[in-house]
Design a protein around this motif. Structure first.
Motif, mmCIF file in Angstrom:
data_model
loop_
_atom_site.group_PDB
_atom_site.id
_atom_site.type_symbol
_atom_site.label_atom_id
_atom_site.label_comp_id
_atom_site.label_asym_id
_atom_site.label_seq_id
_atom_site.Cartn_x
_atom_site.Cartn_y
_atom_site.Cartn_z
ATOM 1 N N GLY A 14 0.726 -0.995 0.098
ATOM 2 C CA GLY A 14 -0.163 0.010 -0.058
ATOM 3 C C GLY A 14 0.991 1.260 -0.019
ATOM 4 O O GLY A 14 0.469 2.371 0.869
ATOM 5 N N CYS A 19 -1.063 2.143 -3.643
ATOM 6 C CA CYS A 19 -2.439 2.624 -3.700
ATOM 7 C C CYS A 19 -2.797 3.307 -4.898
ATOM 8 O O CYS A 19 -4.014 3.204 -5.273
ATOM 9 C CB CYS A 19 -2.031 3.954 -2.598
ATOM 10 S SG CYS A 19 -1.826 3.365 -1.280
ATOM 11 N N GLU A 36 -1.756 -4.182 2.942
ATOM 12 C CA GLU A 36 -0.511 -3.291 3.489
ATOM 13 C C GLU A 36 0.189 -3.765 4.849
ATOM 14 O O GLU A 36 -0.862 -4.041 5.624
ATOM 15 C CB GLU A 36 -0.943 -1.902 3.402
ATOM 16 C CG GLU A 36 -0.058 -0.862 4.298
ATOM 17 C CD GLU A 36 1.726 -1.059 3.830
ATOM 18 O OE1 GLU A 36 2.388 -1.091 4.573
ATOM 19 O OE2 GLU A 36 1.606 -1.265 2.606
ATOM 20 N N LEU A 41 -1.843 3.625 5.001
ATOM 21 C CA LEU A 41 -1.457 3.737 3.418
ATOM 22 C C LEU A 41 -0.508 4.874 3.175
ATOM 23 O O LEU A 41 -0.483 5.952 3.800
ATOM 24 C CB LEU A 41 -2.729 3.711 2.552
ATOM 25 C CG LEU A 41 -3.830 2.588 2.902
ATOM 26 C CD1 LEU A 41 -4.939 2.983 1.886
ATOM 27 C CD2 LEU A 41 -3.126 1.241 2.449
ATOM 28 N N VAL A 116 -9.573 -2.625 1.741
ATOM 29 C CA VAL A 116 -8.439 -2.329 2.218
ATOM 30 C C VAL A 116 -8.045 -3.207 3.539
ATOM 31 O O VAL A 116 -8.958 -3.079 4.242
ATOM 32 C CB VAL A 116 -7.979 -0.891 2.549
ATOM 33 C CG1 VAL A 116 -6.716 -0.620 3.152
ATOM 34 C CG2 VAL A 116 -8.306 0.049 1.385
#
Length: 408
Positions: A14, A19, A36, A41, A116
């Motif tokens: 990430g 991203c 991640e 992030l 995420v």
């Protein structure tokens, strides 16, 4: 093994590239999982640095060479007063200095359409993830390796340039408060580092200290940790400790020898050490120093760069070589594709396929975001057509990138 998530595209890492890849994938209509290992992030951009380079080429006209999602990040930071532009100390093009805490929030906002997963690592060959609740299976036909270390490509058996080759050193950055930056110029600082460097054991004499968005707070990019392999767990651990030791030496030097720093307070060192170079993919095309310095374009260009070759050597200096006639060059899509068959895999970010010298130009965060956007868009196109990333129609890919504001 229980399946935690199933969809279209998995993005491992990430940071800037990951991203951007995840945002591009989701905006293209594909279901995306972004994994991640940290709790936020932004990667190096949030943990180590506070300035994006690569958005502008150096030279008298200094054109912007990165648009799309990367520039959208900058615009959001500008809009809240969380960023400003400033010239690079060594003529590498205008930089965008930002507040790292604001960057974390910007990426949270932009990835609203993405699943995420923080505090987790993609493992195996990209079909498993290690979490605080144990290991789970994850399923998708396409995987974007944005780990920075080509970790998934390496695990999957794709050809990579392995550490042990000549690598650029690592750097621990730090922030100081209570500084009067106007009391000493950049040239005066370098002269003082040359004069007192041996006494303080300073590993580097040409680094930079620059202002931030906060009055009296500066960001220092000075340390140099050489000769250690960032993909060796023991050596990476040694590098972290050595970086903090060097940061302490620089802080003592600044307080005792540099006007404006006498009352400086250490606000913190980088969350983790900054890694410039580790494994690099051996892709379908290897970007070379000749490509960079000659300003070459390619029929499958998916990102542009004008940054010089910035090679931090193992000594105290840095080698700079600039693109001919203040030009720019193209980064081919083939640099993101493994040379040998690796089903469903595309790579993005600083582990692109490039020689050591070319990598020293193309590794900036602006280019990482541009490569990430290209990789994510290509991943979504591959899902749409039930094809491999290597079989995506490059003209369609380039057209979609342009339509979304990318500069090719």
């Amino acid at each position: 093994m229980n399946v935690l998530w199933e969809g279209d595209v998995i993005v491992a890492g990430g940071g800037s590239a990951g991203c951007a890849a995840a945002v591009a994938t989701a905006r293209s209509g594909a279901r995306c999982l972004l994994v991640e290992s940290a709790g936020y992030l932004g990667g190096t951009g949030a943990a180590v640095l506070d300035t994006f380079y690569g958005f502008y080429a150096p030279g008298p006209t200094s054109p912007r060479v990165v648009g799309g999602i990367g520039w959208e990040v900058c615009e959001r930071l500008f809009a809240t007063g969380s960023a400003f532009e400033r010239p690079n100390t060594y003529g590498a093009g205008t930089g965008v200095t930002y507040e790292p805490e604001a960057l974390k929030l910007v990426w949270d906002e932009l990835t609203a359409g993405v699943t995420v997963l923080l505090h987790a690592r993609v493992c195996g060959t990209g079909d498993e993830v290690e979490t605080v609740a144990g290991r789970f299976a994850i399923r998708a036909p396409v995987l974007v390796d944005a780990t920075g270390d080509a970790e998934i490509a390496w695990r999957a058996g794709a050809a990579v340039e392995r550490p042990g080759m000549r690598l650029q050193p690592m750097t621990t950055t730090f922030r100081l408060g209570g500084v009067d930056l106007s009391a000493t110029s950049a040239a005066e600082l370098r002269a003082l580092m040359e004069e007192a460097g041996d006494a303080y054991g300073l590993a580097r004499r040409d680094g930079s200290v620059h202002r931030t968005v906060h009055d009296g707070i500066v960001h220092a990019n000075l340390t140099r940790v050489s000769g250690l392999d960032p993909t060796d767990p023991l050596e990476l651990s040694r590098a972290e400790r050595e970086g903090r030791r060097q940061a302490d030496a620089y802080v003592r030097f600044l307080r005792e020898k540099v006007p404006g720093y006498g009352s400086a307070v250490l606000l913190g060192t980088s969350i983790r050490i900054g890694v410039r170079e580790s494994r690099r993919l051996k892709g379908r095309y290897v970007l070379t120093a000749e490509d960079v310095l000659a300003g070459r374009d390619h029929p499958d260009t998916i990102a542009r760069c004008g940054a010089p070759i910035e090679d931090h050597d193992a000594g105290a200096g840095t080698r700079w070589e600039y693109v001919r006639d203040h030009g720019t060059y193209g980064i081919p899509y083939r640099c993101l594709l493994p040379a040998a068959e690796a089903p469903g895999l595309v790579v993005a970010g600083r582990s692109l396929s490039a020689t050591h010298d070319a990598h020293a130009s193309a590794r900036s965060m602006g280019q990482c975001m541009a490569m990430g956007e290209a990789a994510g868009t290509a991943a979504a196109l591959a899902v749409e057509s039930a094809a491999e990333p290597a079989d995506v129609d490059v003209d369609v890919l380039r057209g979609r990138l342009r339509a979304n504001g990318a500069i090719l």
